[in-house]
Design a protein around this motif. Sequence first.
Motif, PDB file in Angstrom:
ATOM      1  N   GLY A   1      -0.906  -0.874  -5.982  1.00  0.00           N
ATOM      2  CA  GLY A   1      -2.327  -1.348  -6.077  1.00  0.00           C
ATOM      3  C   GLY A   1      -3.231  -0.484  -7.314  1.00  0.00           C
ATOM      4  N   GLU A   2      -2.718   0.479  -7.853  1.00  0.00           N
ATOM      5  CA  GLU A   2      -3.401   1.136  -8.645  1.00  0.00           C
ATOM      6  C   GLU A   2      -3.252   0.627 -10.173  1.00  0.00           C
ATOM      7  OE1 GLU A   2      -2.475   5.238  -8.494  1.00  0.00           O
ATOM      8  OE2 GLU A   2      -3.016   5.526  -6.559  1.00  0.00           O
ATOM      9  N   LEU A   3      -2.355  -0.299 -10.519  1.00  0.00           N
ATOM     10  CA  LEU A   3      -2.074  -0.981 -11.672  1.00  0.00           C
ATOM     11  C   LEU A   3      -3.190  -1.996 -11.879  1.00  0.00           C
ATOM     12  CD1 LEU A   3       1.769  -1.091 -11.277  1.00  0.00           C
ATOM     13  CD2 LEU A   3       0.386   0.837 -12.655  1.00  0.00           C
ATOM     14  N   PRO A   4      -3.414  -2.340 -12.983  1.00  0.00           N
ATOM     15  CA  PRO A   4      -4.295  -3.621 -13.462  1.00  0.00           C
ATOM     16  C   PRO A   4      -3.714  -4.891 -12.707  1.00  0.00           C
ATOM     17  CG  PRO A   4      -3.685  -2.202 -15.638  1.00  0.00           C
ATOM     18  CD  PRO A   4      -2.846  -1.907 -14.482  1.00  0.00           C
ATOM     19  N   GLU A   5      -4.660  -5.609 -12.297  1.00  0.00           N
ATOM     20  CA  GLU A   5      -4.489  -6.693 -11.560  1.00  0.00           C
ATOM     21  C   GLU A   5      -3.498  -7.669 -12.454  1.00  0.00           C
ATOM     22  OE1 GLU A   5      -6.741 -10.395  -9.360  1.00  0.00           O
ATOM     23  OE2 GLU A   5      -7.799  -8.921 -10.171  1.00  0.00           O
TER      24      GLU A   5
ATOM     25  N   ALA B   1       5.397   2.854  -4.562  1.00  0.00           N
ATOM     26  CA  ALA B   1       5.121   3.912  -5.824  1.00  0.00           C
ATOM     27  C   ALA B   1       6.034   2.942  -7.075  1.00  0.00           C
ATOM     28  CB  ALA B   1       5.516   5.123  -5.696  1.00  0.00           C
TER      29      ALA B   1
ATOM     30  N   ASP C   1       0.790  -1.313  -0.222  1.00  0.00           N
ATOM     31  CA  ASP C   1      -0.003   0.116  -0.155  1.00  0.00           C
ATOM     32  C   ASP C   1       0.734   1.256  -0.010  1.00  0.00           C
ATOM     33  OD1 ASP C   1       1.055  -0.522   2.264  1.00  0.00           O
ATOM     34  OD2 ASP C   1      -0.780   0.236   3.401  1.00  0.00           O
TER      35      ASP C   1
ATOM     36  N   VAL D   1       2.305   6.952  -8.885  1.00  0.00           N
ATOM     37  CA  VAL D   1       1.319   5.989  -9.077  1.00  0.00           C
ATOM     38  C   VAL D   1       1.884   4.475  -8.359  1.00  0.00           C
ATOM     39  CG1 VAL D   1       0.402   4.297 -10.954  1.00  0.00           C
ATOM     40  CG2 VAL D   1       0.862   6.737 -11.557  1.00  0.00           C
ATOM     41  N   LYS D   2       0.924   4.258  -7.423  1.00  0.00           N
ATOM     42  CA  LYS D   2       1.002   3.184  -6.596  1.00  0.00           C
ATOM     43  C   LYS D   2       0.821   1.849  -7.272  1.00  0.00           C
ATOM     44  CE  LYS D   2       1.883   5.746  -3.153  1.00  0.00           C
ATOM     45  NZ  LYS D   2       1.104   5.977  -2.133  1.00  0.00           N
TER      46      LYS D   2
END
Length: 490
Positions: free
Chosen positions: A159-163, A150, A147, A156-157
Amino acid sequence: MPERGWRAWRGWRLWRLWPQSLLGRLSLVMVAGLLVTQLAASLIWSAQLRTKAEADTRAASQYLGQGAAGAIRFFRSLPPSYRSLLIQQFREMGGTRFFVGLNKAYVPVPGIGGQALAHTALSTLEATLTADLRPAGPIRLGFAWPDQLAVSPDGVKVGELPESWVRHILLLKPDPAPVLVIQTELEPGNWLYLATLMPNPYFLNSHDPLSTDRLVPQALSLAAVLLLSILVVRSITRPLAALSDAAEAFGKDENAPALPESGSREFVNTARAFGAMRERIARYIADRERLFISISHDLRTPITRLKLRAELLDDDALRQEFEEDLDELDMMVKGALQCVKDSDIHENPAEVNLDALIRRLVRSAELAGHGVAFGGTPLTVRAKPLALKRAIGNLLDNALFYGERAEVSVRGVDGWIEIAVRDHGPGVPEDAFASLLQPYVRLSHGRERNDGGMGLGLGIAAGIIDGHGGELVLANHPQGGLNAVIRLPA
């Protein structure tokens, strides 16, 4: 606080924490022993776990470092224009072991502090990469929680990237796992960003002896052992409690049931010995009762004749005093052979007016030519009248025999009634107080003043007072003479 006072206070506090019952003491010792054993075992186990975890972490880091070195060499060999296309193909294919990214600058990684295994892993990785990559170039390593991680300079973290991009480097359930980040500069202004998990994602907890999966079995085993220990200790101490209750009941002349001859061999032997002792004492008491009955029967005839002769007296007051003395004698002869609890067998407690009781004793002393000072008192006490009268009378007789004149005072103090009998004699040497209440003990001054005494008066008085739940306090008066204080519950 002085050092000596501090030690005394600390010792007093520790003594207060020490249980007074045998069950509490044995339980505390067994619990403390088990806890110390568990603690020592946990420390040894923790040291072994730490050693094994460090070895496993070094091996895993070396293996991972070799893989990362191969990936870095591969991307260095590619033309810069092909790298982005290849990374995009990796992501469309579902990702690889490493999440790969290209950045124009180094991305700061919030590290994990206070973890010795993380430092071991990073140092091993750095050594492996430095040895495999020549020239190595600048390499930045770090562990971060998902969490907080970056992946680009713009924040951009992960966790914000596509799974599909990060399915192999994110482990959020059931517990987040730390992510290893490797950054190296391929050319000036081009940084390769690699992120992955360790082969054992939760390697940071592999040497923790306080983890839940280890604490729960230890706690359950400890609770089971403690429960069994307490049950065993209680089974050992319960017969002792029964023995104590039986002894107390027997001391109160109650018909307590016989102790069961069951349990350990030592308790069975103790129960048999206690039963035999109780039978011997019961026979002795029965023999003594028969002796009292015989004495009472033998003395009943002369006492009856004295009562008949007292009826012939013309002086009513004198006749009443004779009758009271004969009634008292009739009661006292039944316990004439007792030196400690003279009237316990035949007398019941009642409210006693201390003023009337003491004035009768004072009047008898004055009729005998002695001087006794008594100011009177409105206090009453619950006691056995004849027994209390004999106790006070013994103290008063001693005071008059050995001190010529006496003073009697009564006062109430903090729930107690104190009856003080002071004489004006030479007092008692300090080293003689310890043996003063023993039977047949007489001081030289007493033998000179009263040849007919036997040294039983103080012992009888102390026994009577003790039977009333009080105490007899003997001390030399500051102004001279002996001061005997009877303390009875108010």
